[in-house]
Write a protein that holds these residues in place. Sequence first.
Motif, PDB file in Angstrom:
ATOM      1  N   ILE A   1       0.863  -1.174   0.000  1.00  0.00           N
ATOM      2  CA  ILE A   1       0.000   0.000   0.000  1.00  0.00           C
ATOM      3  C   ILE A   1       0.899   1.223   0.000  1.00  0.00           C
ATOM      4  O   ILE A   1       1.695   1.406   0.910  1.00  0.00           O
ATOM      5  N   ALA A   2       0.769   2.054  -1.017  1.00  0.00           N
ATOM      6  CA  ALA A   2       1.515   3.308  -1.097  1.00  0.00           C
ATOM      7  C   ALA A   2       0.550   4.449  -0.821  1.00  0.00           C
ATOM      8  O   ALA A   2      -0.485   4.556  -1.474  1.00  0.00           O
ATOM      9  N   TYR A  26      -8.008   7.333   1.624  1.00  0.00           N
ATOM     10  CA  TYR A  26      -7.835   6.002   2.220  1.00  0.00           C
ATOM     11  C   TYR A  26      -7.959   6.064   3.743  1.00  0.00           C
ATOM     12  O   TYR A  26      -7.227   6.806   4.400  1.00  0.00           O
ATOM     13  N   LYS A  27      -8.901   5.309   4.272  1.00  0.00           N
ATOM     14  CA  LYS A  27      -9.133   5.201   5.720  1.00  0.00           C
ATOM     15  C   LYS A  27      -9.237   6.579   6.375  1.00  0.00           C
ATOM     16  O   LYS A  27      -8.781   6.805   7.482  1.00  0.00           O
ATOM     17  N   LEU A  99      -3.665   2.028  11.183  1.00  0.00           N
ATOM     18  CA  LEU A  99      -4.851   2.215  10.340  1.00  0.00           C
ATOM     19  C   LEU A  99      -5.605   0.915  10.084  1.00  0.00           C
ATOM     20  O   LEU A  99      -6.604   0.922   9.371  1.00  0.00           O
ATOM     21  N   ASP A 100      -5.134  -0.194  10.651  1.00  0.00           N
ATOM     22  CA  ASP A 100      -5.709  -1.510  10.374  1.00  0.00           C
ATOM     23  C   ASP A 100      -5.785  -1.742   8.871  1.00  0.00           C
ATOM     24  O   ASP A 100      -6.833  -2.007   8.296  1.00  0.00           O
ATOM     25  N   MET A 101      -4.650  -1.633   8.217  1.00  0.00           N
ATOM     26  CA  MET A 101      -4.569  -1.713   6.755  1.00  0.00           C
ATOM     27  C   MET A 101      -5.013  -3.050   6.190  1.00  0.00           C
ATOM     28  O   MET A 101      -5.469  -3.115   5.060  1.00  0.00           O
ATOM     29  N   ASN A 106      -6.804  -5.913  14.125  1.00  0.00           N
ATOM     30  CA  ASN A 106      -5.617  -5.896  14.981  1.00  0.00           C
ATOM     31  C   ASN A 106      -4.731  -4.711  14.592  1.00  0.00           C
ATOM     32  O   ASN A 106      -4.142  -4.696  13.514  1.00  0.00           O
ATOM     33  N   LYS A 107      -4.637  -3.722  15.481  1.00  0.00           N
ATOM     34  CA  LYS A 107      -3.804  -2.548  15.210  1.00  0.00           C
ATOM     35  C   LYS A 107      -2.449  -2.622  15.899  1.00  0.00           C
ATOM     36  O   LYS A 107      -1.685  -1.666  15.867  1.00  0.00           O
TER      37      LYS A 107
END
Length: 173
Positions: A1-2, A26-27, A99-101, A106-107
């Motif tokens: 993720i960029a 994003y988020k 950010l829980d990508m 789970n952060k």
Amino acid sequence: IALLPTGIEFDKHLRGTENYEVVKNYKNTGKTAIITTFDDVAIRKIDGYDEQAALYRLKATKDAKRGDNIIETYLIYDNNDVIRPAKLQNYDTQVKDALDMDNDGNKDEIFMRVATTITYVPALEVVLHKEVKSLQGHLDTATSDLDLGNKVHYVVNLFNNSTEPVQKISIID
């Protein structure tokens, strides 16, 4: 993720894997994400590691910040609780998943982060840019998820990158 900084936009895919998605805001970070999904990476015993790549063209808009702009890239993979990311000397490469990508709730897990700096030198002109940020600091330049009565930070930036001083200016918003 960029994660692309404000004013740096995805333009087009040039080569490599075509399994990608561009997500604006994003988020709720205010940043555009380029999410690239690669196939499984095989470990070869004879000639090293399997290699996969994706190359994209980016473009700067009038909203790009003069000077250094940082593109943060995160490597997310299965079994990240077992296979830890490398800790490279002089770089902060191990970061929590704030950010829980990977959308697993789970952060606290650790991902690899690398940063690329783009130094932007804008044209000789006067540029106006505005931002709306929630009090939590989330930038929202594309859409708004604010409710009536919410408090925000409203920021207007005027940048004179010309060779002459601006004597008088009016802003109507």
